[in-house]
Write a protein that holds these residues in place. Structure first.
Motif, mmCIF file in Angstrom:
data_model
loop_
_atom_site.group_PDB
_atom_site.id
_atom_site.type_symbol
_atom_site.label_atom_id
_atom_site.label_comp_id
_atom_site.label_asym_id
_atom_site.label_seq_id
_atom_site.Cartn_x
_atom_site.Cartn_y
_atom_site.Cartn_z
ATOM 1 N N TYR A 46 1.026 -1.356 0.056
ATOM 2 C CA TYR A 46 0.129 -0.040 0.042
ATOM 3 C C TYR A 46 0.894 1.108 0.093
ATOM 4 O O TYR A 46 1.020 1.870 0.917
ATOM 5 N N ASP A 47 1.572 1.399 -1.116
ATOM 6 C CA ASP A 47 2.674 2.142 -1.283
ATOM 7 C C ASP A 47 2.329 3.690 -1.571
ATOM 8 O O ASP A 47 2.271 3.896 -2.830
ATOM 9 N N THR A 48 1.735 4.356 -0.797
ATOM 10 C CA THR A 48 1.012 5.598 -1.014
ATOM 11 C C THR A 48 2.196 6.644 -1.581
ATOM 12 O O THR A 48 1.802 7.182 -2.430
ATOM 13 N N SER A 49 3.422 6.539 -1.324
ATOM 14 C CA SER A 49 4.313 7.283 -1.898
ATOM 15 C C SER A 49 4.512 7.072 -3.425
ATOM 16 O O SER A 49 4.831 8.047 -4.178
ATOM 17 N N GLU A 50 4.542 5.801 -3.552
ATOM 18 C CA GLU A 50 4.598 5.419 -5.008
ATOM 19 C C GLU A 50 3.281 5.878 -5.897
ATOM 20 O O GLU A 50 3.586 6.501 -7.080
ATOM 21 N N MET A 51 2.378 5.687 -5.167
ATOM 22 C CA MET A 51 1.272 6.027 -6.068
ATOM 23 C C MET A 51 0.979 7.583 -6.125
ATOM 24 O O MET A 51 0.696 8.066 -7.199
ATOM 25 N N ALA A 52 1.498 8.496 -5.164
ATOM 26 C CA ALA A 52 1.720 9.751 -5.258
ATOM 27 C C ALA A 52 2.519 10.249 -6.399
ATOM 28 O O ALA A 52 2.321 11.212 -7.254
ATOM 29 N N ARG A 53 3.622 9.307 -6.436
ATOM 30 C CA ARG A 53 4.716 9.996 -7.550
ATOM 31 C C ARG A 53 4.255 9.614 -9.121
ATOM 32 O O ARG A 53 4.189 10.456 -9.730
ATOM 33 N N ARG A 54 3.355 8.520 -9.134
ATOM 34 C CA ARG A 54 2.540 8.109 -10.306
ATOM 35 C C ARG A 54 1.537 9.233 -10.604
ATOM 36 O O ARG A 54 1.593 9.684 -11.796
ATOM 37 N N LEU A 55 1.011 9.741 -9.787
ATOM 38 C CA LEU A 55 0.036 10.682 -10.052
ATOM 39 C C LEU A 55 0.567 11.885 -10.609
ATOM 40 O O LEU A 55 -0.075 12.485 -11.580
ATOM 41 N N VAL A 56 1.657 12.425 -9.733
ATOM 42 C CA VAL A 56 2.132 13.709 -10.213
ATOM 43 C C VAL A 56 2.718 13.534 -11.653
ATOM 44 O O VAL A 56 2.897 14.257 -12.371
ATOM 45 N N GLU A 57 3.390 12.368 -11.676
ATOM 46 C CA GLU A 57 3.939 12.072 -13.091
ATOM 47 C C GLU A 57 3.070 12.005 -14.235
ATOM 48 O O GLU A 57 3.106 12.743 -15.259
#
Length: 376
Positions: A330-341
């Motif tokens: 449940y890697d919220t940091s990775e999901m956030a990075r994907r969204l911003v990207e």
């Protein structure tokens, strides 16, 4: 089709309710019994008993049928005795769609234990249950174990189970209650769910859909964390992002003081929901577990990419980099990075690619497979 709810619309005389006042009374009796055992009201919807229910084995439509296909029959629709009488009928084929894992557990619908940020699969249903964490029990012979024992006494060897995801099929194959199981996903109607005209807006439109938004399984707390991290990564995202949440909410404070603008709607009609799918830039899921992931399927059919954790049946639908982003749970940091990207680079998926990615889930395709399973 026989249903419990007396409010279901009748279509050409092919849907009939067997519920009524009796069923509504039985539901209250069962809920009371469940409350006594579960105690935590917030968890009541995660556990169903089968001590009360309606009898349909002698219904004329059941007697007439060659194939009996069971779907979701909890909340006092079919009890243990009702299921036993039904499955004892001769000269019938029996199918049971696994929309969750209740048919294989000691009463819970989703055998996942949520403790803070940790989510773990409880595999006791593979060994007869007992010491149920949902019931707060430390006894091997608790109510969940007795519930499981009653299921094991049903003639389930006569049932061909159908898992709506490969994840469910794998769990069913490991269950001592299952003799035969096949994969048959849920489907969408391509005549209803299809792309609309593109809407040009300067905001970043995010969509989050759930029957109950603050169900802990849906991960509303994880979504908030993702968006906070997005805003930390990108000031532009903070100013441009707009989140639309659709679904019931027991705690109105759950959506207050979020890092981005939030618009909330309770349950809405199908046409309105389709419009939201079409107008969104991205549909999000932060679920800790999903048996299937219907909202993601519908979004893709409407031409909108998705971003979700790779849990349950979601990897059947979402192909990372092809129709959206699939993120490690449940890697919220990775999901956030994907969204911003996604929004910084405006990574694009063609509408045709998105719709084609869910072609195997179109209603005609799935129903052809169902007819094959019926042997017709």
């Amino acid at each position: 089709m026989l249903v419990a709810s007396p409010e279901v619309p009748v279509e050409n005389g092919q849907v009939r309710s067997v519920g009524g006042v009796k069923w509504q009374l039985l539901r209250y009796v069962e809920k009371l019994g469940t409350f006594i055992r579960v105690r935590d009201r917030s968890l009541l919807f995660r556990f169903s008993d089968a001590t009360t229910g309606l009898g349909i084995a002698h219904h004329p439509w059941v007697q007439w049928a060659d194939v009996i296909h069971i779907h979701w029959v909890q909340q006092s629709f079919l009890s243990f005795s009702g299921l036993h009488d039904l499955l004892q009928l001769r000269d019938k084929q029996f199918f049971w769609s696994l929309h969750d894992l209740w048919p294989l557990t000691g009463g819970c619908h989703s055998p996942y234990v949520i403790r803070g940020s940790e989510t773990e699969l409880c595999d006791r249903f593979l060994h007869g249950c007992g010491c149920c964490p949902l019931l707060g029990s430390h006894r091997s012979d608790d109510h969940a174990a007795r519930h499981f024992a009653r299921k094991s006494g049903l003639p389930l060897e006569r049932v061909h189970f159908l898992g709506v995801s490969h994840s469910l099929v794998g769990q069913a194959q490991a269950s001592p209650l299952v003799s035969q199981v096949s994969y048959l996903p849920n489907f969408y109607d391509p005549e209803l769910f299809y792309p609309g005209e593109e809407v040009a807006e300067k905001s970043v439109r995010l969509l989050f859909v759930a029957a109950r938004l603050d169900d802990p399984v849906k991960g509303l707390d994880l979504l908030r964390q993702v968006l906070e991290e997005c805003c930390h990564l990108s000031e532009a995202f903070r100013h441009r992002a707009k989140l639309t949440c659709i679904g019931t909410l027991k705690d109105p404070d759950s959506l207050r003081h979020w890092p981005v603008d939030v618009e909330h709607h309770d349950s809405i009609g199908q046409e309105s929901l389709i419009d939201y799918y079409r107008s969104a830039d991205l549909t999000l899921s932060t679920s800790r577990h999903e048996t299937f992931g219907l909202t993601l399927l519908e979004s893709l059919a409407c031409g909108t990419p998705v971003c979700a954790f790779a849990v349950g049946g979601i990897p059947d639908i979402v192909r990372d980099g092809q129709n959206g982003s699939l993120v490690k749970p449940y890697d919220t940091s990775e999901m956030a990075r994907r969204l911003v990207e996604f929004f910084d680079q405006r990574r694009t998926y063609t509408t045709a690619e998105l719709v084609q990615s869910v072609a195997p889930f179109a209603e005609p395709t799935v129903l052809r497979r169902l007819v094959e399973l019926y042997g017709l």
